[in-house]
Design a protein around this motif. Structure first.
Motif, PDB file in Angstrom:
ATOM      1  N   GLU A 223      -0.141   6.147   1.566  1.00  0.00           N
ATOM      2  CA  GLU A 223      -0.845   6.796   0.465  1.00  0.00           C
ATOM      3  C   GLU A 223       0.176   7.356  -0.516  1.00  0.00           C
ATOM      4  N   GLY A 224      -0.020   7.044  -1.785  1.00  0.00           N
ATOM      5  CA  GLY A 224       0.876   7.551  -2.824  1.00  0.00           C
ATOM      6  C   GLY A 224       0.202   8.451  -3.817  1.00  0.00           C
ATOM      7  N   HIS A 225      -1.106   8.746  -3.597  1.00  0.00           N
ATOM      8  CA  HIS A 225      -1.872   9.658  -4.449  1.00  0.00           C
ATOM      9  C   HIS A 225      -1.842   9.279  -5.929  1.00  0.00           C
ATOM     10  N   ASP A 226      -1.746   7.979  -6.196  1.00  0.00           N
ATOM     11  CA  ASP A 226      -1.786   7.459  -7.566  1.00  0.00           C
ATOM     12  C   ASP A 226      -0.658   7.988  -8.435  1.00  0.00           C
ATOM     13  N   GLU A 227       0.380   8.545  -7.835  1.00  0.00           N
ATOM     14  CA  GLU A 227       1.502   9.110  -8.584  1.00  0.00           C
ATOM     15  C   GLU A 227       2.685   8.153  -8.524  1.00  0.00           C
ATOM     16  N   PRO A 228       3.228   7.751  -9.671  1.00  0.00           N
ATOM     17  CA  PRO A 228       4.373   6.836  -9.662  1.00  0.00           C
ATOM     18  C   PRO A 228       5.533   7.315  -8.801  1.00  0.00           C
ATOM     19  N   ALA A 229       5.845   8.610  -8.842  1.00  0.00           N
ATOM     20  CA  ALA A 229       6.986   9.115  -8.080  1.00  0.00           C
ATOM     21  C   ALA A 229       6.750   8.973  -6.581  1.00  0.00           C
ATOM     22  N   GLN A 230       5.534   9.280  -6.134  1.00  0.00           N
ATOM     23  CA  GLN A 230       5.237   9.134  -4.713  1.00  0.00           C
ATOM     24  C   GLN A 230       5.215   7.669  -4.301  1.00  0.00           C
ATOM     25  N   ASN A 231       4.666   6.809  -5.147  1.00  0.00           N
ATOM     26  CA  ASN A 231       4.665   5.376  -4.840  1.00  0.00           C
ATOM     27  C   ASN A 231       6.095   4.828  -4.782  1.00  0.00           C
ATOM     28  N   TYR A 232       6.957   5.335  -5.641  1.00  0.00           N
ATOM     29  CA  TYR A 232       8.363   4.937  -5.617  1.00  0.00           C
ATOM     30  C   TYR A 232       8.989   5.278  -4.267  1.00  0.00           C
ATOM     31  N   ARG A 233       8.786   6.517  -3.806  1.00  0.00           N
ATOM     32  CA  ARG A 233       9.363   6.926  -2.521  1.00  0.00           C
ATOM     33  C   ARG A 233       8.786   6.120  -1.366  1.00  0.00           C
ATOM     34  N   GLN A 234       7.463   5.891  -1.398  1.00  0.00           N
ATOM     35  CA  GLN A 234       6.847   5.103  -0.324  1.00  0.00           C
ATOM     36  C   GLN A 234       7.418   3.689  -0.285  1.00  0.00           C
ATOM     37  N   THR A 235       7.619   3.095  -1.457  1.00  0.00           N
ATOM     38  CA  THR A 235       8.145   1.731  -1.501  1.00  0.00           C
ATOM     39  C   THR A 235       9.582   1.678  -1.025  1.00  0.00           C
ATOM     40  N   ARG A 236      10.386   2.661  -1.410  1.00  0.00           N
ATOM     41  CA  ARG A 236      11.767   2.700  -0.924  1.00  0.00           C
ATOM     42  C   ARG A 236      11.807   2.758   0.603  1.00  0.00           C
ATOM     43  N   MET A 237      10.940   3.585   1.196  1.00  0.00           N
ATOM     44  CA  MET A 237      10.913   3.693   2.662  1.00  0.00           C
ATOM     45  C   MET A 237      10.416   2.398   3.297  1.00  0.00           C
ATOM     46  N   LEU A 238       9.428   1.767   2.670  1.00  0.00           N
ATOM     47  CA  LEU A 238       8.924   0.500   3.205  1.00  0.00           C
ATOM     48  C   LEU A 238      10.005  -0.574   3.192  1.00  0.00           C
ATOM     49  N   LEU A 239      10.744  -0.668   2.104  1.00  0.00           N
ATOM     50  CA  LEU A 239      11.793  -1.679   2.003  1.00  0.00           C
ATOM     51  C   LEU A 239      12.926  -1.401   2.986  1.00  0.00           C
ATOM     52  N   ALA A 240      13.199  -0.102   3.233  1.00  0.00           N
ATOM     53  CA  ALA A 240      14.238   0.236   4.212  1.00  0.00           C
ATOM     54  C   ALA A 240      13.793  -0.117   5.627  1.00  0.00           C
ATOM     55  N   GLY A 241      12.517   0.133   5.918  1.00  0.00           N
ATOM     56  CA  GLY A 241      12.009  -0.155   7.257  1.00  0.00           C
ATOM     57  C   GLY A 241      11.689  -1.615   7.499  1.00  0.00           C
ATOM     58  N   HIS A 242      11.412  -2.347   6.408  1.00  0.00           N
ATOM     59  CA  HIS A 242      11.053  -3.765   6.517  1.00  0.00           C
ATOM     60  C   HIS A 242      11.828  -4.546   5.456  1.00  0.00           C
ATOM     61  N   PRO A 243      13.097  -4.814   5.714  1.00  0.00           N
ATOM     62  CA  PRO A 243      13.905  -5.528   4.714  1.00  0.00           C
ATOM     63  C   PRO A 243      13.363  -6.915   4.385  1.00  0.00           C
ATOM     64  N   ASP A 244      12.563  -7.461   5.291  1.00  0.00           N
ATOM     65  CA  ASP A 244      11.992  -8.794   5.070  1.00  0.00           C
ATOM     66  C   ASP A 244      10.547  -8.728   4.580  1.00  0.00           C
ATOM     67  N   LEU A 245      10.169  -7.604   3.950  1.00  0.00           N
ATOM     68  CA  LEU A 245       8.802  -7.451   3.448  1.00  0.00           C
ATOM     69  C   LEU A 245       8.506  -8.544   2.426  1.00  0.00           C
ATOM     70  N   ASP A 246       7.325  -9.165   2.563  1.00  0.00           N
ATOM     71  CA  ASP A 246       6.966 -10.295   1.693  1.00  0.00           C
ATOM     72  C   ASP A 246       5.995  -9.926   0.576  1.00  0.00           C
ATOM     73  N   GLY A 247       5.183  -8.879   0.765  1.00  0.00           N
ATOM     74  CA  GLY A 247       4.179  -8.575  -0.234  1.00  0.00           C
ATOM     75  C   GLY A 247       3.776  -7.116  -0.213  1.00  0.00           C
ATOM     76  N   ILE A 248       3.330  -6.612  -1.378  1.00  0.00           N
ATOM     77  CA  ILE A 248       2.777  -5.262  -1.492  1.00  0.00           C
ATOM     78  C   ILE A 248       1.469  -5.365  -2.264  1.00  0.00           C
ATOM     79  N   TYR A 249       0.423  -4.748  -1.703  1.00  0.00           N
ATOM     80  CA  TYR A 249      -0.859  -4.640  -2.396  1.00  0.00           C
ATOM     81  C   TYR A 249      -1.057  -3.183  -2.768  1.00  0.00           C
ATOM     82  N   SER A 250      -1.064  -2.899  -4.070  1.00  0.00           N
ATOM     83  CA  SER A 250      -1.295  -1.543  -4.564  1.00  0.00           C
ATOM     84  C   SER A 250      -2.780  -1.360  -4.813  1.00  0.00           C
ATOM     85  N   VAL A 251      -3.414  -0.528  -4.005  1.00  0.00           N
ATOM     86  CA  VAL A 251      -4.866  -0.353  -4.063  1.00  0.00           C
ATOM     87  C   VAL A 251      -5.286   0.543  -5.217  1.00  0.00           C
ATOM     88  N   GLY A 252      -4.432   1.506  -5.579  1.00  0.00           N
ATOM     89  CA  GLY A 252      -4.808   2.484  -6.593  1.00  0.00           C
ATOM     90  C   GLY A 252      -3.923   2.417  -7.819  1.00  0.00           C
TER      91      GLY A 252
END
Length: 337
Positions: A223-252
């Motif tokens: 959850e990023g609460h529709d805030e660009p800054a929070q979505n940025y942090r969430q994405t950075r953590m996702l990429l660090a945890g899953h370097p082979d991530l293939d796709g992102i679906y932004s719901v909000g």
């Protein structure tokens, strides 16, 4: 009286009070009951014509979440500047911003708006406090319309927005087509799962993958609460945890934060990125290839549909008469308007 109550969207007790000239009923509700009674040839002779049948602008309040969701900001600006657009429907509207994801505060705003206005439209949060506020407004004869995100088991007059489960399935279908028939890892970033719209979009994409693309695995829901800054942090953590991530679906909203993180990690041309709501930022990301697709809806059409619903209720017609179901539009770089 039951027929009049059904047509006007009120209780039979309210109809009884209006037709017997007893106090305690809001003027807008009186007008709605009298119009319904007149349409059904149930209006007593001493009430026709009645001053309450005279048309005046129906005062509407739109409650929209405050914050970084640019699509909602654009919708709010459109409503605030829509006097000429709404005049043919006999309504006048104003916008109030409510701090996002706070159900108690939203419930208070609903009750306050309902005390001042003839109708309220709002983006709903699934929460007992919000549901109870809608119940109270309905009991007082104040019609409520949910916009973009609906609420369950509450007497709202209508919902104006997409079929969000279908929108989530559409996103899943697009993701599967972009990724091809291969094992892949996808993350979902929502605004808040307290929004029914975001819940349903997540369910839709999961359902599509389960049925048609079982090789695609959802590795995280954030959850990023529709805030660009929070979505940025969430994405950075996702990429660090899953370097082979293939796709992102932004719901909000707040998709620009996801795009920034992808560009900084130099994954913007490798990760399939699909989101919602055509904003200037999403448009730019479609053009430079950071995003593959944006699922959007027409905010002007949503506003006009809300106005038509309230005009129908005032005239004693069915709320959704002549209101077409909202349609989603998929935009790519090649078909940007």
């Amino acid at each position: 009286m039951a027929d009049v109550a059904r047509r006007a969207g009120v209780s039979t007790a309210t109809v009884d009070r209006v037709l017997n000239r007893r106090p305690g009923v809001r003027p807008a509700t009186v007008a709605r009951v009298l119009q319904a009674a007149e349409a059904l040839s149930y209006l007593p002779p001493d009430l026709a014509p009645h001053p309450a049948l005279a048309q005046r602008p129906m005062r509407l309040v739109f409650l929209l979440p405050a914050g970084g969701n640019r699509f909602l900001a654009l919708l709010g600006k459109m409503i605030a500047e829509a006097e000429a657009l709404l005049a043919p429907f006999g309504v006048a509207a104003r916008v109030e911003q409510v701090r996002s994801f706070d159900p108690a505060l939203l419930a208070r705003h609903l009750l306050r708006a309902g005390a001042e206005a003839d109708g309220v439209a709002f983006m709903a949060i699934e929460h007992p406090a919000v549901r109870e506020a809608v119940n109270q407004l309905a009991a007082r004869g104040v019609p409520v319309v949910t916009l973009i995100s609906d609420i369950g088991h509450a007497p709202r007059a209508a919902y104006i927005g997409l079929d969000n489960r279908a929108a989530g399935r559409l996103a899943g279908y697009l993701m599967a087509r972009f990724l091809g028939r291969r094992p892949a890892k996808v993350a979902v970033i929502a605004g808040s799962l307290s929004y029914r719209a975001h819940q349903e979009r997540e369910m839709g994409v999961l359902q599509l993958f389960d049925e048609q693309a079982p090789e695609i695995r959802i590795v995280a829901v954030r959850e990023g609460h529709d805030e660009p800054a929070q979505n940025y942090r969430q994405t950075r953590m996702l990429l660090a945890g899953h370097p082979d991530l293939d796709g992102i679906y932004s719901v909000g909203g707040g998709a620009e934060g996801i795009g920034r993180a992808l560009r900084e990690a130099r994954r913007d041309q490798a990760v399939v990125f699909i989101g919602h709501g055509l904003t200037p930022e999403c448009r730019a990301m479609l053009i430079d290839g950071t995003m593959e697709a944006v699922i959007t809806q027409n905010p002007r059409a949503a506003l006009l549909d809300c106005a038509r619903v309230f005009a129908n209720l005032r005239a004693g017609r069915a709320a959704l008469q002549d209101v077409e179901p909202a349609r989603s539009e998929v935009l790519f770089r090649e078909n940007l308007p």
